[in-house]
Design a protein around this motif. Structure first.
Motif, PDB file in Angstrom:
ATOM      1  N   LEU A 190       1.290  -1.214   0.003  1.00  0.00           N
ATOM      2  CA  LEU A 190       0.033  -0.455  -0.406  1.00  0.00           C
ATOM      3  C   LEU A 190       0.781   1.124   0.266  1.00  0.00           C
ATOM      4  CD1 LEU A 190      -2.198   1.292  -0.004  1.00  0.00           C
ATOM      5  CD2 LEU A 190      -2.890   0.869   2.720  1.00  0.00           C
ATOM      6  N   PHE A 191       1.602   1.182   0.844  1.00  0.00           N
ATOM      7  CA  PHE A 191       2.872   2.346   0.707  1.00  0.00           C
ATOM      8  C   PHE A 191       3.401   2.504  -0.325  1.00  0.00           C
ATOM      9  CE2 PHE A 191       7.340   3.785   1.510  1.00  0.00           C
ATOM     10  CZ  PHE A 191       6.505   5.098   2.252  1.00  0.00           C
ATOM     11  N   ALA A 192       4.414   1.374  -1.466  1.00  0.00           N
ATOM     12  CA  ALA A 192       4.411   1.589  -2.268  1.00  0.00           C
ATOM     13  C   ALA A 192       4.132   2.005  -3.399  1.00  0.00           C
ATOM     14  CB  ALA A 192       4.917  -0.039  -2.816  1.00  0.00           C
ATOM     15  N   VAL A 193       2.002   1.622  -3.403  1.00  0.00           N
ATOM     16  CA  VAL A 193       1.410   2.528  -4.548  1.00  0.00           C
ATOM     17  C   VAL A 193       0.887   3.418  -4.495  1.00  0.00           C
ATOM     18  CG1 VAL A 193      -0.772   2.120  -5.141  1.00  0.00           C
ATOM     19  CG2 VAL A 193       0.009  -0.130  -4.644  1.00  0.00           C
ATOM     20  N   THR A 194       0.983   4.364  -2.987  1.00  0.00           N
ATOM     21  CA  THR A 194       1.107   5.357  -3.067  1.00  0.00           C
ATOM     22  C   THR A 194       1.887   6.754  -3.721  1.00  0.00           C
ATOM     23  OG1 THR A 194      -0.672   5.152  -0.815  1.00  0.00           O
ATOM     24  CG2 THR A 194       0.371   7.035  -1.237  1.00  0.00           C
ATOM     25  N   VAL A 195       3.396   5.807  -2.764  1.00  0.00           N
ATOM     26  CA  VAL A 195       4.186   6.692  -2.905  1.00  0.00           C
ATOM     27  C   VAL A 195       4.405   6.644  -4.525  1.00  0.00           C
ATOM     28  CG1 VAL A 195       6.748   6.149  -3.646  1.00  0.00           C
ATOM     29  CG2 VAL A 195       6.017   5.709  -1.863  1.00  0.00           C
ATOM     30  N   VAL A 196       4.039   5.252  -5.516  1.00  0.00           N
ATOM     31  CA  VAL A 196       3.900   5.695  -6.974  1.00  0.00           C
ATOM     32  C   VAL A 196       3.371   6.834  -7.545  1.00  0.00           C
ATOM     33  CG1 VAL A 196       3.347   4.451  -9.006  1.00  0.00           C
ATOM     34  CG2 VAL A 196       4.937   3.326  -7.294  1.00  0.00           C
TER      35      VAL A 196
ATOM     36  N   VAL B 204       8.560  14.563  -6.047  1.00  0.00           N
ATOM     37  CA  VAL B 204       8.710  14.257  -5.133  1.00  0.00           C
ATOM     38  C   VAL B 204       7.668  13.302  -3.697  1.00  0.00           C
ATOM     39  CG1 VAL B 204      10.636  14.297  -2.881  1.00  0.00           C
ATOM     40  CG2 VAL B 204      11.002  14.845  -4.967  1.00  0.00           C
ATOM     41  N   PRO B 205       7.213  12.510  -3.625  1.00  0.00           N
ATOM     42  CA  PRO B 205       6.817  11.357  -2.197  1.00  0.00           C
ATOM     43  C   PRO B 205       7.065  12.799  -1.195  1.00  0.00           C
ATOM     44  CG  PRO B 205       7.940   9.415  -3.638  1.00  0.00           C
ATOM     45  CD  PRO B 205       8.214  11.573  -3.781  1.00  0.00           C
ATOM     46  N   PHE B 206       5.108  12.880  -0.660  1.00  0.00           N
ATOM     47  CA  PHE B 206       5.090  13.659   0.487  1.00  0.00           C
ATOM     48  C   PHE B 206       6.046  14.758   0.917  1.00  0.00           C
ATOM     49  CE2 PHE B 206       5.521   8.896   0.591  1.00  0.00           C
ATOM     50  CZ  PHE B 206       3.823   8.366   1.558  1.00  0.00           C
ATOM     51  N   ILE B 207       6.949  15.731  -0.104  1.00  0.00           N
ATOM     52  CA  ILE B 207       7.674  16.631  -0.106  1.00  0.00           C
ATOM     53  C   ILE B 207       6.601  18.120  -1.075  1.00  0.00           C
ATOM     54  CG2 ILE B 207       9.860  18.005  -0.565  1.00  0.00           C
ATOM     55  CD1 ILE B 207      10.905  15.606   0.284  1.00  0.00           C
ATOM     56  N   ASP B 208       6.579  17.321  -2.303  1.00  0.00           N
ATOM     57  CA  ASP B 208       5.636  17.864  -3.489  1.00  0.00           C
ATOM     58  C   ASP B 208       4.132  17.795  -3.276  1.00  0.00           C
ATOM     59  OD1 ASP B 208       8.008  18.887  -4.472  1.00  0.00           O
ATOM     60  OD2 ASP B 208       8.235  17.572  -5.875  1.00  0.00           O
ATOM     61  N   LYS B 209       3.792  19.155  -3.599  1.00  0.00           N
ATOM     62  CA  LYS B 209       2.347  19.487  -3.074  1.00  0.00           C
ATOM     63  C   LYS B 209       1.216  19.759  -4.331  1.00  0.00           C
ATOM     64  CE  LYS B 209      -1.332  20.106  -0.391  1.00  0.00           C
ATOM     65  NZ  LYS B 209      -1.605  20.744   1.423  1.00  0.00           N
ATOM     66  N   VAL B 210       0.068  18.961  -4.838  1.00  0.00           N
ATOM     67  CA  VAL B 210      -0.359  20.304  -6.084  1.00  0.00           C
ATOM     68  C   VAL B 210      -1.195  21.249  -4.792  1.00  0.00           C
ATOM     69  CG1 VAL B 210      -2.212  19.931  -7.573  1.00  0.00           C
ATOM     70  CG2 VAL B 210      -0.862  18.081  -7.378  1.00  0.00           C
ATOM     71  N   ARG B 211      -1.486  22.244  -5.759  1.00  0.00           N
ATOM     72  CA  ARG B 211      -1.976  23.468  -4.958  1.00  0.00           C
ATOM     73  C   ARG B 211      -2.809  23.473  -5.422  1.00  0.00           C
ATOM     74  NH1 ARG B 211      -1.259  28.053  -1.867  1.00  0.00           N
ATOM     75  NH2 ARG B 211      -3.992  28.569  -1.613  1.00  0.00           N
ATOM     76  N   ALA B 212      -3.073  23.748  -6.997  1.00  0.00           N
ATOM     77  CA  ALA B 212      -4.340  24.246  -7.385  1.00  0.00           C
ATOM     78  C   ALA B 212      -4.274  23.463  -9.189  1.00  0.00           C
ATOM     79  CB  ALA B 212      -4.828  25.438  -7.799  1.00  0.00           C
TER      80      ALA B 212
END
Length: 351
Positions: A15-21, A54-62
């Motif tokens: 599950l973690f691997a899928v979330t990261v992908v 970059v997982p858990f670092i980059d975030k989509v704002r809009a």
């Protein structure tokens, strides 16, 4: 028991691997821009295509739609310069040009455009009266577009067009306008009817004029032809009389035969016998007695008809009546006509 724990751990790892992908791979559709933040700060803008985060670092704002948008605002009450309240609907055509500015410069650019449109519209309409408001849509649209484009430029929004969808004056004003337009249409209709009647009368007068001219020309031509025919007939009769070479006795006889026809008219009150007729009858009687009466005159008449040389001239044989008898009969008929006229006159006076 160990197997269960191992299975749970394995599931968590998967599950973690899928979330990261999922959080790493980002597919951006066409005509769409994605604003990415890294640790809460703006990082970059993703265009259409495949991107990795970059997982858990980059975030989509809009997600910003770059296509041209159309928004219709509800009717807004606006007061004109002549203190009339009109309701105006507006339609805005805009397009985001800078996704970063559209995301960070204003919280909700749609609401900002609406409020800016309302305030600008009130300022523009406030300087115009009702008639100018109804007839100056292009001018109002241009002023609104200029103000909105200038204000929304720093938001990363370009206003392409501004349209006034409806301008609704008060009901009383609408009724007055309808009456005014109805009166104007009636006036135009009356003018058109008057012009049509005028043209009709002019054309009718022209037609009557042309008809009168043609009738006059036709009457003139008919009179000319009639006079020419009468002249030709007189010439023909005159030539025929001269070719027949009639003598005075024949003319006197024809005159005597005409007298009864003159006396037959109802309007003839008096019948006058010319004195020259006696002289003519005397000469006619002496000539008739000298040649031996009708029997002696017939061969000479036939010779005159033959032209004296034995040829027929085409004139019919004439059998003459005794002049004394003809004169007596004419006088009797004239006296009878005079008596009838006197009787008619007496009856008319008695009535």
């Amino acid at each position: 028991m160990d197997n269960v724990v191992t299975l749970i751990v394995l599931l968590l790892v998967v599950l973690f691997a899928v979330t990261v992908v999922v959080r790493t791979i980002r597919i951006v559709p066409q005509a769409t821009a994605v604003i990415v933040e890294r640790l809460g700060r703006y990082s970059r803008t993703l265009d259409a295509g495949l991107h990795f985060l970059v997982p858990f670092i980059d975030k989509v704002r809009a997600n910003v739609d770059l296509r041209e948008q159309v928004v219709s605002f509800p009717p807004q009450p606006v007061i004109t310069s002549d203190n009339l309240v009109v309701s105006i609907d507006t339609v805005i055509y805009y397009q985001p040009t800078d996704p970063k500015s559209a995301t960070y410069e204003i919280a909700n650019y749609i609401q900002g455009i609406e409020q800016l449109t309302v305030t600008t519209l009130r300022n523009v309409i406030g300087s115009l009266d009702l008639e100018q408001t109804l007839t100056s849509r292009d001018q109002i649209n241009g002023q609104l577009r200029g103000v909105l484009d200038e204000a929304t430029g720093r938001w990363g929004i370009r206003v392409n067009r501004v349209e006034l969808k409806a301008i609704d004056p008060p009901a009383s004003v609408q009724d007055s306008m309808e009456k005014q337009m109805r009166a104007e249409r009636d006036r135009r209709a009356a003018i058109l009817n008057a012009e049509g009647s005028k043209q009709s009368q002019i054309l009718t007068a022209e037609g009557e004029k042309q008809s009168s001219i043609l009738r006059a020309e036709g009457a003139a031509q008919a009179a000319i032809l009639r006079s020419q025919g009468e002249a030709k007939a007189i010439t023909t009769v005159f030539d025929a009389i001269h070719r027949g070479d009639p003598d005075p006795k024949l003319l006197a006889y024809q005159y005597l035969q005409t007298l009864p026809q003159i006396a037959k008219g109802d309007a003839n009150k008096v019948w006058i016998v010319p004195s020259e007729l006696n002289d003519a009858l005397k000469g006619f009687g002496s000539m008739f007695a000298a040649h031996g009466g009708p029997a002696a005159e017939a061969p000479r008449r036939r010779d005159a008809q033959d032209g004296g040389d034995g040829h027929d001239t085409g004139l019919p044989d004439v059998v003459l009546e005794d002049p004394a008898e003809a004169l007596k009969r004419a006088r009797e008929e004239a006296a009878g006509a005079a008596r009838d006229a006197e009787g008619a006159t007496r009856l008319t006076k008695e009535d």
